[in-house]
Structure formats: structure tokens, C-alpha cells
Design a protein around this motif. Structure first.
Motif, PDB file in Angstrom:
ATOM      1  N   MET A  41     -43.134  61.000  21.437  1.00 47.69           N
ATOM      2  CA  MET A  41     -44.435  61.447  21.929  1.00 47.69           C
ATOM      3  C   MET A  41     -45.004  60.478  22.957  1.00 47.69           C
ATOM      4  N   HIS A  42     -44.767  59.196  22.795  1.00 54.46           N
ATOM      5  CA  HIS A  42     -45.235  58.212  23.764  1.00 54.46           C
ATOM      6  C   HIS A  42     -44.625  58.495  25.138  1.00 54.46           C
ATOM      7  N   VAL A  43     -43.323  58.798  25.170  1.00 60.86           N
ATOM      8  CA  VAL A  43     -42.644  59.105  26.431  1.00 60.86           C
ATOM      9  C   VAL A  43     -43.163  60.429  26.990  1.00 60.86           C
ATOM     10  N   VAL A  44     -43.277  61.444  26.135  1.00 56.20           N
ATOM     11  CA  VAL A  44     -43.737  62.763  26.576  1.00 56.20           C
ATOM     12  C   VAL A  44     -45.133  62.684  27.185  1.00 56.20           C
ATOM     13  N   LEU A  45     -45.968  61.848  26.641  1.00 55.61           N
ATOM     14  CA  LEU A  45     -47.341  61.725  27.127  1.00 55.61           C
ATOM     15  C   LEU A  45     -47.461  60.775  28.318  1.00 55.61           C
ATOM     16  N   GLY A  46     -46.337  60.421  28.927  1.00 58.11           N
ATOM     17  CA  GLY A  46     -46.370  59.640  30.153  1.00 58.11           C
ATOM     18  C   GLY A  46     -46.133  58.164  29.996  1.00 58.11           C
ATOM     19  N   GLY A  47     -45.780  57.737  28.806  1.00 58.02           N
ATOM     20  CA  GLY A  47     -45.519  56.315  28.592  1.00 58.02           C
ATOM     21  C   GLY A  47     -44.085  55.964  28.894  1.00 58.02           C
ATOM     22  N   GLU A  48     -43.750  54.739  28.632  1.00 57.37           N
ATOM     23  CA  GLU A  48     -42.381  54.265  28.802  1.00 57.37           C
ATOM     24  C   GLU A  48     -41.845  53.861  27.440  1.00 57.37           C
ATOM     25  N   GLY A  49     -40.604  53.509  27.395  1.00 58.35           N
ATOM     26  CA  GLY A  49     -40.018  53.058  26.137  1.00 58.35           C
ATOM     27  C   GLY A  49     -38.598  53.533  26.015  1.00 58.35           C
ATOM     28  N   ILE A  50     -38.375  54.496  25.156  1.00 56.27           N
ATOM     29  CA  ILE A  50     -37.018  54.985  24.941  1.00 56.27           C
ATOM     30  C   ILE A  50     -36.605  55.865  26.113  1.00 56.27           C
ATOM     31  N   GLU A  51     -35.300  56.058  26.258  1.00 56.13           N
ATOM     32  CA  GLU A  51     -34.762  56.778  27.408  1.00 56.13           C
ATOM     33  C   GLU A  51     -34.169  58.115  26.978  1.00 56.13           C
ATOM     34  N   GLN A  52     -34.554  59.175  27.691  1.00 57.47           N
ATOM     35  CA  GLN A  52     -33.963  60.493  27.456  1.00 57.47           C
ATOM     36  C   GLN A  52     -32.694  60.594  28.308  1.00 57.47           C
ATOM     37  N   ILE A  53     -31.694  61.261  27.792  1.00 55.18           N
ATOM     38  CA  ILE A  53     -30.456  61.469  28.532  1.00 55.18           C
ATOM     39  C   ILE A  53     -30.604  62.793  29.284  1.00 55.18           C
ATOM     40  N   GLY A  54     -30.858  62.709  30.585  1.00 51.90           N
ATOM     41  CA  GLY A  54     -31.066  63.902  31.397  1.00 51.90           C
ATOM     42  C   GLY A  54     -32.163  64.767  30.795  1.00 51.90           C
ATOM     43  N   ALA A  55     -31.912  66.061  30.726  1.00 54.34           N
ATOM     44  CA  ALA A  55     -32.859  66.994  30.113  1.00 54.34           C
ATOM     45  C   ALA A  55     -32.339  67.470  28.765  1.00 54.34           C
ATOM     46  N   SER A  56     -31.512  66.651  28.130  1.00 55.19           N
ATOM     47  CA  SER A  56     -30.809  67.047  26.905  1.00 55.19           C
ATOM     48  C   SER A  56     -31.700  67.157  25.675  1.00 55.19           C
ATOM     49  N   GLY A  57     -32.853  66.482  25.684  1.00 55.29           N
ATOM     50  CA  GLY A  57     -33.659  66.425  24.468  1.00 55.29           C
ATOM     51  C   GLY A  57     -33.144  65.384  23.493  1.00 55.29           C
ATOM     52  N   VAL A  58     -32.206  64.555  23.945  1.00 54.53           N
ATOM     53  CA  VAL A  58     -31.676  63.468  23.133  1.00 54.53           C
ATOM     54  C   VAL A  58     -32.133  62.156  23.764  1.00 54.53           C
ATOM     55  N   TYR A  59     -32.663  61.277  22.932  1.00 54.52           N
ATOM     56  CA  TYR A  59     -33.144  59.973  23.379  1.00 54.52           C
ATOM     57  C   TYR A  59     -32.292  58.882  22.751  1.00 54.52           C
ATOM     58  N   HIS A  60     -32.286  57.709  23.389  1.00 50.59           N
ATOM     59  CA  HIS A  60     -31.563  56.575  22.810  1.00 50.59           C
ATOM     60  C   HIS A  60     -32.344  55.296  23.045  1.00 50.59           C
ATOM     61  N   PHE A  61     -32.119  54.339  22.144  1.00 50.95           N
ATOM     62  CA  PHE A  61     -32.811  53.058  22.204  1.00 50.95           C
ATOM     63  C   PHE A  61     -32.110  52.071  21.286  1.00 50.95           C
ATOM     64  N   GLU A  62     -32.421  50.796  21.479  1.00 54.10           N
ATOM     65  CA  GLU A  62     -31.860  49.758  20.617  1.00 54.10           C
ATOM     66  C   GLU A  62     -32.644  49.726  19.310  1.00 54.10           C
ATOM     67  N   PRO A  63     -31.956  49.674  18.156  1.00 51.22           N
ATOM     68  CA  PRO A  63     -32.673  49.605  16.881  1.00 51.22           C
ATOM     69  C   PRO A  63     -33.341  48.242  16.692  1.00 51.22           C
ATOM     70  N   LEU A  64     -34.241  48.178  15.732  1.00 51.58           N
ATOM     71  CA  LEU A  64     -34.936  46.923  15.453  1.00 51.58           C
ATOM     72  C   LEU A  64     -33.986  45.792  15.072  1.00 51.58           C
ATOM     73  N   ASN A  65     -32.929  46.129  14.337  1.00 53.84           N
ATOM     74  CA  ASN A  65     -31.972  45.117  13.876  1.00 53.84           C
ATOM     75  C   ASN A  65     -30.547  45.522  14.264  1.00 53.84           C
ATOM     76  N   PRO A  66     -30.180  45.356  15.537  1.00 53.47           N
ATOM     77  CA  PRO A  66     -28.826  45.750  15.939  1.00 53.47           C
ATOM     78  C   PRO A  66     -27.772  44.943  15.182  1.00 53.47           C
ATOM     79  N   VAL A  67     -26.700  45.633  14.768  1.00 50.54           N
ATOM     80  CA  VAL A  67     -25.652  44.952  13.991  1.00 50.54           C
ATOM     81  C   VAL A  67     -24.579  44.340  14.868  1.00 50.54           C
ATOM     82  N   THR A  68     -24.451  44.814  16.104  1.00 51.16           N
ATOM     83  CA  THR A  68     -23.587  44.200  17.113  1.00 51.16           C
ATOM     84  C   THR A  68     -24.306  44.344  18.448  1.00 51.16           C
ATOM     85  N   PRO A  69     -23.988  43.503  19.439  1.00 49.11           N
ATOM     86  CA  PRO A  69     -24.594  43.682  20.757  1.00 49.11           C
ATOM     87  C   PRO A  69     -24.247  45.062  21.318  1.00 49.11           C
TER      88      PRO A  69
END
Length: 132
Positions: A19-47
Motif C-alpha cells: 500500500m505504501h508503494v501504491v499510494l506513491g511511496g518508495e520501498g519494495i519493488e514491483q516486477i513490471g506490471a506483474s503484481g509481484v513485489y520483492h524485497f530483502e527480508p529483515l533477517n536475510p540468511v545469505t547475501p
């Protein structure tokens, strides 16, 4: 099944991020117009560890098999672009170690000595000097 806005208002952290992204903010990244987003988790287990989520709120993989397939597909495209060994993992339900009740797929890049030992493999346990 809730809308993303309803789930965000109810406290779903992933829906809040969408919702933050949809409302014009920044943060996580959408892959094209797929409706799928990606981001780094709070505790990544590997780089390079990433989470892939659908924009719409589904609690887990069994609730929306088609959405689960789409999220896995985009995670696999991401992996193909990187050209490294990896795991794609989904947890469905608290007994399966799902901590956020929103469908998500983990992309976990793997490297020799990365320290991540999966119990169903023949990997030796990491020594205490190795980093995760």
C-alpha cells in the motif's frame, strides 16, 4: 480472503509495504506490471536473500495456488538473471515456520560455505567460524 487495503489496516506488514508503494511511496519493488513485489527480508540468511509476494493478500500458498505459481515464476525469473545456485522456499502455516501470514516465496542464493544447512540434505553442519 481480504483486500490488500483491509489486510494492511488489520496489520499485515507485507500489505502495508504494498500500500505504501501504491499510494506513491518508495520501498519494495514491483516486477513490471506483474503484481509481484520483492524485497530483502529483515533477517536475510545469505547475501542476496529476497522475498517475493503477491500484491493481493493471501495468507499462504494453499489459499491461492495460481498466485503461488505466479510468485514462484517471478522468483525463478529473478534467479535466472542472477545465474547462481539457489533455493526457492515457501512456508505455509505456523507449524511450517511461516511467521508472516501473507503468501511469500524465499529466494535464497547458495554459495559454498554459506553456513545455511538444510536438514533434508547431506550437508555437514557449518563450523562456528562460518558466517551466514
Amino acid at each position: 480472503m481480504n483486500s490488500t487495503l483491509d489486510a494492511a489496516e488489520a496489520g499485515c506488514p507485507f500489505c502495508k509495504m504494498v500500500m505504501h508503494v501504491v499510494l506513491g511511496g518508495e520501498g519494495i519493488e514491483q516486477i513490471g506490471a506483474s503484481g509481484v513485489y520483492h524485497f530483502e527480508p529483515l533477517n536475510p540468511v545469505t547475501p542476496g536473500h529476497r522475498l517475493f509476494i503477491p500484491a493481493f493478500h493471501y495468507e499462504h500458498a494453499a489459499e491461492a495456488p495460481s498466485a503461488t505459481g505466479a510468485v514462484f515464476e517471478w522468483a525463478a525469473y529473478w534467479a535466472a538473471e542472477r545465474g547462481e545456485d539457489f533455493n526457492l522456499i515457501v512456508n505455509a502455516g505456523s507449524d511450517a515456520s511461516q511467521t508472516v501470514p501473507h503468501l511469500h516465496v524465499h529466494y535464497v542464493p547458495r554459495r559454498p560455505g554459506d553456513g545455511l544447512v538444510l536438514p533434508w540434505t547431506n550437508q555437514p553442519p557449518a563450523s562456528s567460524g562460518e558466517n551466514r
